[in-house]
Write a protein that holds these residues in place. Structure first.
Motif, PDB file in Angstrom:
ATOM      1  N   UNK A 555       0.818  -1.198   0.000  1.00  0.00           N
ATOM      2  CA  UNK A 555       0.000   0.000   0.000  1.00  0.00           C
ATOM      3  C   UNK A 555       0.861   1.261   0.000  1.00  0.00           C
ATOM      4  N   UNK A 556       1.928   1.223   0.770  1.00  0.00           N
ATOM      5  CA  UNK A 556       2.816   2.377   0.824  1.00  0.00           C
ATOM      6  C   UNK A 556       3.477   2.618  -0.524  1.00  0.00           C
ATOM      7  N   UNK A 557       3.891   1.584  -1.175  1.00  0.00           N
ATOM      8  CA  UNK A 557       4.515   1.709  -2.504  1.00  0.00           C
ATOM      9  C   UNK A 557       3.528   2.255  -3.529  1.00  0.00           C
ATOM     10  N   UNK A 558       2.320   1.768  -3.467  1.00  0.00           N
ATOM     11  CA  UNK A 558       1.285   2.221  -4.424  1.00  0.00           C
ATOM     12  C   UNK A 558       0.998   3.708  -4.250  1.00  0.00           C
ATOM     13  N   UNK A 559       0.907   4.134  -2.987  1.00  0.00           N
ATOM     14  CA  UNK A 559       0.639   5.537  -2.741  1.00  0.00           C
ATOM     15  C   UNK A 559       1.761   6.428  -3.284  1.00  0.00           C
ATOM     16  N   UNK A 560       2.983   5.994  -3.095  1.00  0.00           N
ATOM     17  CA  UNK A 560       4.112   6.787  -3.586  1.00  0.00           C
ATOM     18  C   UNK A 560       4.120   6.873  -5.101  1.00  0.00           C
ATOM     19  N   UNK A 565       3.236  10.247  -9.949  1.00  0.00           N
ATOM     20  CA  UNK A 565       2.616  10.380 -11.290  1.00  0.00           C
ATOM     21  C   UNK A 565       1.830  11.679 -11.392  1.00  0.00           C
ATOM     22  N   UNK A 566       1.054  11.981 -10.378  1.00  0.00           N
ATOM     23  CA  UNK A 566       0.289  13.226 -10.394  1.00  0.00           C
ATOM     24  C   UNK A 566       1.198  14.432 -10.434  1.00  0.00           C
ATOM     25  N   UNK A 589       1.420   1.860 -12.920  1.00  0.00           N
ATOM     26  CA  UNK A 589       0.410   1.590 -11.899  1.00  0.00           C
ATOM     27  C   UNK A 589      -0.035   0.144 -11.970  1.00  0.00           C
ATOM     28  N   UNK A 590      -0.213  -0.304 -13.229  1.00  0.00           N
ATOM     29  CA  UNK A 590      -0.609  -1.710 -13.360  1.00  0.00           C
ATOM     30  C   UNK A 590       0.480  -2.635 -12.813  1.00  0.00           C
ATOM     31  N   UNK A 591       1.734  -2.258 -13.083  1.00  0.00           N
ATOM     32  CA  UNK A 591       2.836  -3.109 -12.564  1.00  0.00           C
ATOM     33  C   UNK A 591       2.865  -3.135 -11.056  1.00  0.00           C
ATOM     34  N   UNK A 592       2.613  -1.889 -10.473  1.00  0.00           N
ATOM     35  CA  UNK A 592       2.594  -1.845  -9.008  1.00  0.00           C
ATOM     36  C   UNK A 592       1.478  -2.690  -8.453  1.00  0.00           C
ATOM     37  N   UNK A 593       0.304  -2.603  -9.143  1.00  0.00           N
ATOM     38  CA  UNK A 593      -0.809  -3.439  -8.675  1.00  0.00           C
ATOM     39  C   UNK A 593      -0.470  -4.909  -8.790  1.00  0.00           C
ATOM     40  N   UNK A 594       0.207  -5.238  -9.916  1.00  0.00           N
ATOM     41  CA  UNK A 594       0.571  -6.652 -10.107  1.00  0.00           C
ATOM     42  C   UNK A 594       1.560  -7.099  -9.028  1.00  0.00           C
TER      43      UNK A 594
END
Length: 639
Positions: A555-560, A565-566, A589-594
């Protein structure tokens, strides 16, 4: 296992050594020669017989020059019984009327071997015989040897012999205690005093008088030779160099010099104390004297008693002051034959007061006594060194008018007869195989032909080992402790090293790691099941902790990533290249989700992974290396 067997062998050796020591205490370490008598079976004038052990006895014959021999196997010829009386003794026991017989031994008999036996109790015995040839003390040694057996033990009596001095008036029929002798030798016992006599009569060259010289007592314990009821060999060796040896069963028990080891000494002292010298009246022998200058202290009270009443003592509660300690016996009755005129007024005997048994005490209470702290006793002046001390007075020395020097006491009076003059409170004292010679080899050969056979028969008739141990323990009770320890030692060693012990986990792991031993399929399967159970428990705990940590990191990685990106989108306008970047961001983002989803899948697949490893181990059980690898892999996984 090799270490265990070493300890067991050590225990067996200890038992063997104790047994050998017990046997050695019963016998002396001597060599006995036994001759094959069958080679001489054709000789005449020799009595023969065979014992139950197959031993053939033949009367011993001397093999060299001898001065006297006697075996008592034939007729008692040459021996003379005394017909006189003992002086300074009551008439009823003064006569030498003790009885002698020629008999075989009562125990450990050698058929055909007979000896001279003292038969009477509490009587004087005297018997003697002339030597074949007189022995002159010159350049040859003197060896006297004979056998003695106290068949009934001995309470008080002797078994010594006398070598009678040569003289023109020697008459064996009048042989008694005052007959001059040169040497007396042999055992003697009375009470608990066990002796081995060696006495010789020495002639004073100045006065011509004879004095008895006694050899010093042997240092060994002689008790067993008197009480074991065995035949023992007694030997005396006198040498021209003025030395002597006494042997029992061919073992030296005492030796020494005729000049130094006899009492009183052969040669008197050169100087003696002057009998006319007197101690002076003023001779002061006091090493210490009271201090004449000492004064008694003023506070020294000599009248204080050593004991005083204890002022702190309190009479015990319940003390019966009015009750006497003793009261008349109420059950006593005056005897019918009591005469008051003759015996006085009858009174009942006194008995302890029964009321006092349960009370602290009765009668008048008296305070107990205690030590007086002020007591000093009678004052005495302290002791000081005597300034006038002169030492212990002794008379002055003067030359000994009777002094002489005999450098060769071996040169004694010539011997021409042998005699036994004895008193005994025990009967059946056995004598045998007398020999007087000058060569030790002759005496040893004579002993082998006679005493050697007796010893051989006695050894063969010895009781079993158990009986000997019990008998020894009766005389020495401390041996029971030794026996118990000896028996407990091998049992303890056996229990310690042979009893099966419980295997530890460490031993099991070491056994599994031993590559020299292949692991059977069945054993591997059993171990696998145990390891699987342990792995499942550990993995369940680890999975819970790991899943939670990875979820947070994801979750922390995804938030970063979203935040970055924004930020980039705000800094640049969208263009063709930027559209491609946006697509890349979407890809990121897809890679992070994966990644996050993959992490969760990895967590969930831990259990299935361990099961796959177990299946791989089962497939590889056909080879030893595969088995060990799978075991190690599972153990690493477990750790």
């Amino acid at each position: 296992m090799h270490f265990q067997w070493d300890w067991l062998c050590l225990g067996v050796l200890i038992i063997s050594s104790v047994t050998a020591e017990t046997e050695n205490e019963e016998t002396l370490d001597v060599d006995v020669e036994v001759e094959d008598f069958d080679k001489q079976s054709q000789e005449a004038d020799i009595d023969r017989d065979t014992s139950s052990l197959g031993i053939v006895y033949q009367t011993p014959k001397p093999t060299g020059e001898v001065y006297f021999t006697e075996t008592f196997d034939g007729v008692l010829a040459g021996w003379v019984l005394s017909k006189t009386k003992k002086e300074d003794t009551d008439d009823n026991i003064a006569k030498y009327d003790g009885r002698w017989e020629v008999e075989e031994l009562k125990e450990n008999t050698v058929p055909g071997d007979r000896g001279l036996v003292l038969k009477s109790v509490a009587k004087h015995h005297a018997i003697s015989a002339m030597l074949t040839k007189a022995f002159i003390f010159d350049k040859k040694p003197l060896i006297v040897q004979y056998e003695v057996n106290f068949q009934e033990g001995i309470d008080c009596g002797g078994a010594y012999i006398k070598l009678l001095s040569s003289s023109d008036d020697l008459n064996l029929e009048y042989f008694f205690d005052k007959t001059p002798y040169t040497i007396m030798f042999g055992p003697d016992k009375c009470g608990e005093d066990y002796k081995l006599h060696f006495i010789f009569r020495h002639k004073n060259p100045k006065t011509g008088e004879y004095d008895e010289k006694h050899a010093k007592r042997p240092d060994v314990d002689l008790k067993k030779f008197y009480l074991d009821k065995k035949t023992h060999l007694y030997t005396l060796v006198l040498k021209p160099d003025d030395t002597f040896e006494m042997l029992i069963d061919q073992t030296v028990v005492s030796k020494g010099s005729l000049l130094e080891d006899v009492v009183p000494p052969v040669n008197p002292h050169k100087e003696i104390e002057d009998p006319s010298d007197m101690k002076p009246d003023d001779w002061d022998e006091r090493p210490k004297i009271p201090d004449p200058n000492a004064v008694k202290p003023d506070d020294w009270d000599e009248d204080e008693p050593s004991k005083i009443e204890d002022p702190d003592a309190v009479k015990p509660e319940g003390w019966l002051d009015d009750e006497p300690q003793y009261v008349p016996d109420p059950n006593a009755k005056k005897p019918k034959d009591w005469d008051e005129e003759m015996d006085g007024e009858w009174e009942a005997p006194q008995i302890p007061n029964p009321k006092c048994e349960t009370a602290p005490g009765c009668g008048h209470w008296v305070r107990p006594m205690k030590n007086n702290p002020n007591y000093k006793g009678k004052w005495k002046a302290p002791m000081i060194d005597n300034p006038n001390y002169q030492g212990i007075w002794s008379p002055r020395k003067i030359p000994n008018p009777d002094y002489f020097e005999d450098l060769h006491p071996f040169k004694m009076t010539t011997v021409s007869a042998i005699g036994l003059e004895l008193w005994s409170m025990t009967s059946d004292i056995y004598f045998d195989n007398f020999i007087i010679c000058s060569e030790k080899e002759v005496a040893d050969r004579w002993a082998a032909d006679g005493w050697g056979l007796k010893k051989l028969v006695a050894s063969a008739n010895e009781p079993g080992m158990f009986s000997q141990l019990v008998t020894a323990a009766e005389d020495h009770p401390w041996l029971w402790v030794l026996y118990i320890l000896t028996l407990a030692l091998p049992v303890g060693l056996g229990v310690l090293f042979c009893w099966p012990t419980k295997k530890t986990d460490e031993d099991i792991d070491l056994k599994k790691l031993d590559v020299s031993k292949p692991i059977p399929r069945g054993e591997l399967k059993y171990e696998r099941n145990e390891l699987e159970d342990d792995e499942i428990e550990l993995e369940e705990k680890e999975d819970e902790d790991t899943a939670e940590d990875e979820r947070r990191e994801m979750e922390e990685t995804k938030r970063e990533l979203i935040k970055d990106t924004k930020k980039m989108g705000r800094e640049a306008l969208p263009s063709e290249g930027e559209v491609e970047d946006d697509e890349d961001i979407d890809d990121d983002e897809e890679a992070a989700n994966e990644v996050a989803v993959g992490s969760q899948e990895d967590v969930k697949s831990n259990k299935s992974g361990s099961e796959d490893e177990v299946e791989e181990a089962d497939k590889s059980t056909s080879s030893g290396d595969g088995q060990l690898k799978s075991v190690r892999k599972r153990r690493v996984r477990k750790d």
